[in-house]
Design an enzyme around this catalytic site. Sequence first.
Site, PDB file in Angstrom:
ATOM      1  N   LYS A  75       0.847  -1.201   0.000  1.00 51.65           N
ATOM      2  CA  LYS A  75       0.000   0.000   0.000  1.00 51.65           C
ATOM      3  C   LYS A  75       0.878   1.246   0.000  1.00 51.65           C
ATOM      4  O   LYS A  75       1.927   1.272   0.667  1.00 51.65           O
ATOM      5  CB  LYS A  75      -0.905  -0.022   1.242  1.00 51.65           C
ATOM      6  CG  LYS A  75      -1.978   1.051   1.268  1.00 51.65           C
ATOM      7  CD  LYS A  75      -2.907   0.866   2.470  1.00 51.65           C
ATOM      8  CE  LYS A  75      -4.001   1.916   2.518  1.00 51.65           C
ATOM      9  NZ  LYS A  75      -4.930   1.717   3.658  1.00 51.65           N
ATOM     10  N   SER A 150      -9.820   1.675   2.614  1.00 53.96           N
ATOM     11  CA  SER A 150      -8.979   2.455   1.740  1.00 53.96           C
ATOM     12  C   SER A 150      -7.890   1.650   1.039  1.00 53.96           C
ATOM     13  O   SER A 150      -7.274   2.161   0.099  1.00 53.96           O
ATOM     14  CB  SER A 150      -8.313   3.584   2.539  1.00 53.96           C
ATOM     15  OG  SER A 150      -7.413   3.050   3.491  1.00 53.96           O
ATOM     16  N   SER A 174      -9.962  -0.478   6.827  1.00 60.06           N
ATOM     17  CA  SER A 174      -9.395  -0.391   5.481  1.00 60.06           C
ATOM     18  C   SER A 174      -8.748  -1.659   4.922  1.00 60.06           C
ATOM     19  O   SER A 174      -8.449  -1.702   3.731  1.00 60.06           O
ATOM     20  CB  SER A 174      -8.376   0.739   5.414  1.00 60.06           C
ATOM     21  OG  SER A 174      -9.065   1.949   5.293  1.00 60.06           O
TER      22      SER A 174
HETATM   23  N1  GLN Z   1     -13.159   4.124   6.055  1.00 55.91           N
HETATM   24  C1  GLN Z   1     -12.524   4.604   7.245  1.00 55.91           C
HETATM   25  C2  GLN Z   1     -12.129   6.039   7.055  1.00 55.91           C
HETATM   26  O1  GLN Z   1     -12.463   6.557   6.053  1.00 55.91           O
HETATM   27  C3  GLN Z   1     -11.355   3.731   7.592  1.00 55.91           C
HETATM   28  C4  GLN Z   1     -10.115   4.088   6.892  1.00 55.91           C
HETATM   29  C5  GLN Z   1      -8.959   3.206   7.249  1.00 55.91           C
HETATM   30  O2  GLN Z   1      -9.095   2.185   7.926  1.00 55.91           O
HETATM   31  N2  GLN Z   1      -7.785   3.638   6.859  1.00 55.91           N
HETATM   32  O3  GLN Z   1     -11.507   6.643   7.865  1.00 55.91           O
END
Ligand code: GLN
Length: 456
Positions: A75, A150, A174
């Site tokens: 990532k 994400s 994410s």
């Molecule tokens: N969807 C969540 C957010 O937008 C989690 C993001 C993540 O785990 N990096 O913050």
Amino acid sequence: MDEVTRGKLEAIRQGELSVVENVQRMLERIAKLNPKINAFIELNPDALAQAEAVERRLRRGEKVGKLAGLTVGVKSNINVLGLRATCASKTLEDYIATYDAEVIKRVRAAGGIIIGMTNMDEFACGSSGETSAFGATDNPAAPGHIPGGSSSGSAAAIAAGMCDLCLGSDTGGSIRNPASHCGVVGVKPTYGLVPRQGLIDLAMSLDQIGPFAPDVYGAALLLEVIAGFNPNECVMLDAKGVSYADELQTDLKGMRVGISPKFRELTDPKIMEVIDSAIKKLQDLGAEIVEVELPHLEKGLPAYYLIMSVEFFSATRKFDGRKYGKRIEDVCGDEVLRRILRGRHISRKEYRGKYYQRALQVRTIIREELMTALEKVDVIVGPTVPKLPHKMGEKISVSAMYAYDYLTIPANLAGICGGVVKAGEVDGIPVGLQVQGKVLGEEEVFRVLRSYEAVA
Ligand code: GLN
């Protein structure tokens, strides 16, 4: 799919597949599929040379690590020496990492080949993969739908067979969210089990790096390589290395598996149908199903968005244009800006005790609720994302986007672990079974994931 990783490792060890061939085939597949899927945003120009080095060691009979010859996607918020760590943001588009994150050192030492950097929501802020400055990622398992986020590119790369394993990060879901939407395995480790050194923060009290794989064995193997104490970090658990992959079992006799009525209240009934039949299978495998109460579960969502925004605001102050070239507020997308402004607003002195502190109180309540439930049971199972992924390009509201996170956020707030395996499909779209475990309960989580995978 359930023995892909083991099969690949065997073929490499036996010399039926060379490491160089493995990398070449993956690069060909990426060249063919990536223009449509957009899972990778940069490839490692040294991948073939690194493959040759691992190949030489293998053929000379030298000691090679557990990942020998496997390709690993990373990532874009994890530092890999010489590659861009952009966080899929214009803010860092020219930033080339000057060192390897601790997890990358461990992957390399285990013989893994870093194949490239994967796409993601900008600064890991999102649940759909659509907020990347490098364009959205498609879902290979349900083309035309979002892959989730994400860690969108990491999940999509595994689903499309573009690499063997991937690293992602999970702050509020994410890893688990895109694993669910793309039908792959993803694990968020216990907070403090995996070093965060070299991960660019979203919210440091919640962030964890974790594995994606096509099968439970692959995820277990990658986790055992990256897990364990790093003396250079102050908020790590003093956890011993566990051979998760060797310990995998396929029966659930004597296991107590918790379910909560809360999950049904929050989740699309079509998804619950798939989850209900998965739970039935766990029961057939010998698990005892026990109902647990999680009365405040949904309050985790607003608490998370306050805590994360305050921590993110603080983490982004270093992107003021002096060291990295661009001031984040000048170039970032709407969602990142929204979080910076929210974080700045609620952490103002005159609001002391109002938002952030209350959110921390809710965090304590959620943690206690989960800990109490996990005294009664070994794991808690349920859905991962309460709704099916929307179509790419479809406009959804900010609150609908946040609502994807109802079921994944609590594990981050509590610091416990959670993993996802494909439970089934709704209208051709994968749906993941989420298995949440205790602090350092990864072995139990893997046992349930693997048992389910073997009969699914
Ligand atoms: N969807 C969540 C957010 O937008 C989690 C993001 C993540 O785990 N990096 O913050």
